[in-house]
Design a protein around this motif. Structure first.
Motif, short mmCIF file in Angstrom:
data_model
loop_
_atom_site.label_atom_id
_atom_site.label_comp_id
_atom_site.label_asym_id
_atom_site.label_seq_id
_atom_site.Cartn_x
_atom_site.Cartn_y
_atom_site.Cartn_z
N PRO A 1 0.82 -1.24 0.00
CA PRO A 1 0.00 0.00 0.00
C PRO A 1 0.84 1.27 0.00
O PRO A 1 0.46 2.26 -0.63
CB PRO A 1 -0.82 -0.14 1.29
CG PRO A 1 -0.93 -1.62 1.51
CD PRO A 1 0.38 -2.20 1.03
N ASP A 2 2.01 1.24 0.72
CA ASP A 2 2.81 2.47 0.76
C ASP A 2 3.61 2.69 -0.52
O ASP A 2 4.34 3.68 -0.64
CB ASP A 2 3.73 2.49 1.99
CG ASP A 2 4.72 1.32 1.99
OD1 ASP A 2 4.75 0.57 0.99
OD2 ASP A 2 5.44 1.17 2.99
N GLU A 3 3.47 1.76 -1.49
CA GLU A 3 4.12 1.95 -2.79
C GLU A 3 3.15 2.51 -3.82
O GLU A 3 3.49 2.63 -5.00
CB GLU A 3 4.68 0.62 -3.31
CG GLU A 3 5.82 0.06 -2.46
CD GLU A 3 6.30 -1.28 -2.97
OE1 GLU A 3 7.50 -1.38 -3.33
OE2 GLU A 3 5.50 -2.23 -3.01
N MET A 4 1.92 2.81 -3.36
CA MET A 4 0.90 3.33 -4.27
C MET A 4 0.33 4.64 -3.73
O MET A 4 0.36 4.88 -2.52
CB MET A 4 -0.26 2.33 -4.42
CG MET A 4 0.05 1.09 -5.21
SD MET A 4 -1.45 0.16 -5.57
CE MET A 4 -1.88 -0.44 -3.96
N ALA A 5 -0.20 5.45 -4.63
CA ALA A 5 -0.93 6.66 -4.25
C ALA A 5 -2.37 6.52 -4.71
O ALA A 5 -2.65 5.81 -5.68
CB ALA A 5 -0.29 7.89 -4.88
N GLU A 6 -3.30 7.19 -3.99
CA GLU A 6 -4.71 7.08 -4.37
C GLU A 6 -5.01 7.86 -5.64
O GLU A 6 -5.91 7.48 -6.40
CB GLU A 6 -5.59 7.61 -3.23
CG GLU A 6 -5.59 6.70 -2.01
CD GLU A 6 -6.56 7.20 -0.95
OE1 GLU A 6 -7.25 8.21 -1.21
OE2 GLU A 6 -6.62 6.58 0.12
N ALA A 7 -4.28 8.94 -5.87
CA ALA A 7 -4.53 9.80 -7.04
C ALA A 7 -3.24 9.93 -7.85
O ALA A 7 -2.14 9.83 -7.31
CB ALA A 7 -5.03 11.16 -6.59
N PRO A 8 -3.36 10.17 -9.15
CA PRO A 8 -2.15 10.33 -9.97
C PRO A 8 -1.42 11.62 -9.64
O PRO A 8 -2.03 12.61 -9.24
CB PRO A 8 -2.71 10.35 -11.40
CG PRO A 8 -4.11 10.84 -11.25
CD PRO A 8 -4.59 10.32 -9.93
N SER A 9 -0.09 11.60 -9.80
CA SER A 9 0.71 12.79 -9.57
C SER A 9 1.97 12.65 -10.42
O SER A 9 2.19 11.61 -11.07
CB SER A 9 1.10 12.91 -8.09
OG SER A 9 1.91 11.81 -7.72
#
Length: 367
Positions: free
Chosen positions: A23-31
């Motif tokens: 989970p800490d290798e992903m973000a909820e929104a694109p950036s």
């Protein structure tokens, strides 16, 4: 009627299981830091700073309740370990095979009852049709034309929704409503507001009503949408609430807000809203409120807590003017949504007939 030859799926694709991302290798929104979509069993589940595939890729979900569901990715994506990627190794049209997989029943390769799964070994036993490449391209072109029209309509719907939200913010958050300069400001518990506006507790202006239990196996599949805290979760033949209406997530997806323009059913993990204020106005107010999670084990929305929240209520004449404009946007969006449903129905009728050869495709095949 022409019938197409078949080939083992492993002659057409390299089947590759995705790779787990923490989970800490992903973000909820694109950036800029996390630009790449991450696909799981249910579609896009987040964004990563790494990618596995640059081309559009057909995925077959391989774990959980959605085992066997097919997705067609955008370019530049990461695939989680809950999906199997079909990477072309023969000269084929990838878009055509996305439709072939959509039309394929993978139920015979699912194992496990408690935790359904598809292994690469079992999936390797499948055979898929393999018409000549020009025929693949022609069929893909016909079917993707429907998908492009649907995507274009979806883009227009998103634009209309953004316009309505922008209008709400302009008038009721930034107070730049028509004629605002003629209204003096007065002090209020929420800061200076225009004369004629009121600060009210949410419990004074609306009621959050409980939905009703309706198990998945009891949903009849009729024309009435069934809403839960994540949106539409099925179809039924009997409505619980007369539309249009607002649905608010009570358990799980706490405080999620959905609009339904027609009669609908709400299950017991969500509320539906009744109010003397225009529902169209409340639809834009509710997502701005901070609904607290009242249950640490199972996230839940407490009505008593929600009713203590304060909102600004503009004068009736201004509300009426806003709702008239917002309704215009919503009617246009509803028309587009009906067009999408008709296009999808037509595509889904055409899909098996094209792939079975029932509809003849005439193309020049090089010899």
């Amino acid at each position: 009627m022409a019938t197409f030859p078949t080939s083992p799926i492993t002659d057409l694709f390299r089947l590759k299981q995705g790779t787990y991302l923490k989970p800490d290798e992903m973000a909820e929104a694109p950036s800029e830091e996390f630009p790449f979509r991450v696909y799981g069993a249910n579609g896009v589940i987040g964004y990563s700073n790494r990618k596995m595939y640059s081309d559009r890729t057909t995925l077959i979900s391989c774990r959980g309740a959605n085992c066997g569901v097919v997705h067609f990715t955008t370019p530049d994506v990461w695939i989680s370990n809950n999906s199997i990627a079909c990477v072309p190794k023969a000269e084929i049209d990838p878009t055509f095979y996305h439709y072939v997989c959509l039309n394929t029943d993978f139920g015979d390769v699912i194992t496990g009852s408690a935790q359904p799964q598809i292994t690469i070994t079992n999936l390797s036993s499948k055979e898929l049709i393999q018409p000549p490449l020009p025929v693949q391209r022609r069929i893909a072109g016909i079917l993707s034309a429907y998908d492009e029209l649907m995507e274009n309509s979806q883009r227009r719907i998103r634009l209309l929704e953004a316009m309505a939200r922008a209008l709400y913010r302009e008038w009721f958050v930034h107070f730049r409503f028509p004629g605002n300069e003629k209204h003096p400001r007065v002090a209020s518990p929420l800061g200076d507001i225009h004369q004629g506006w009121e600060v009210k507790k949410l419990g004074e202006v609306l009621e959050l009503n409980y939905g009703k239990a309706l198990k998945q196996e009891d949903r009849s599949g009729g024309d009435v949408p069934v809403f839960g805290p994540s949106g539409i979760v099925g179809q039924h033949d009997t409505a619980l609430v007369k539309g249009p209406g607002i649905i608010v997530g009570r358990k799980g997806n706490v405080g999620s807000v959905f609009w339904c323009a027609e009669d609908f059913f709400v299950i017991d993990t969500a509320y539906f809203v009744t109010s003397s204020l225009p529902l169209r106005f409340l639809f834009y107010v509710l997502p701005t409120l901070n609904f607290l999670n009242s249950d640490a084990a199972v996230p839940g929305l407490s009505r008593n807590q929600a009713y203590t929240l304060e909102i600004l209520v503009p004068p009736a004449a201004l509300l009426k003017k806003f709702c008239a404009l917002a309704d215009t946007f919503e009617r246009q969006a509803s028309t587009l949504q009906r067009q999408i449903q008709n296009l999808r129905r037509t595509r889904d009728l055409l899909l098996p007939r094209l792939l079975s050869g029932q509809v003849e495709i005439k193309v020049q095949i090089p010899v």
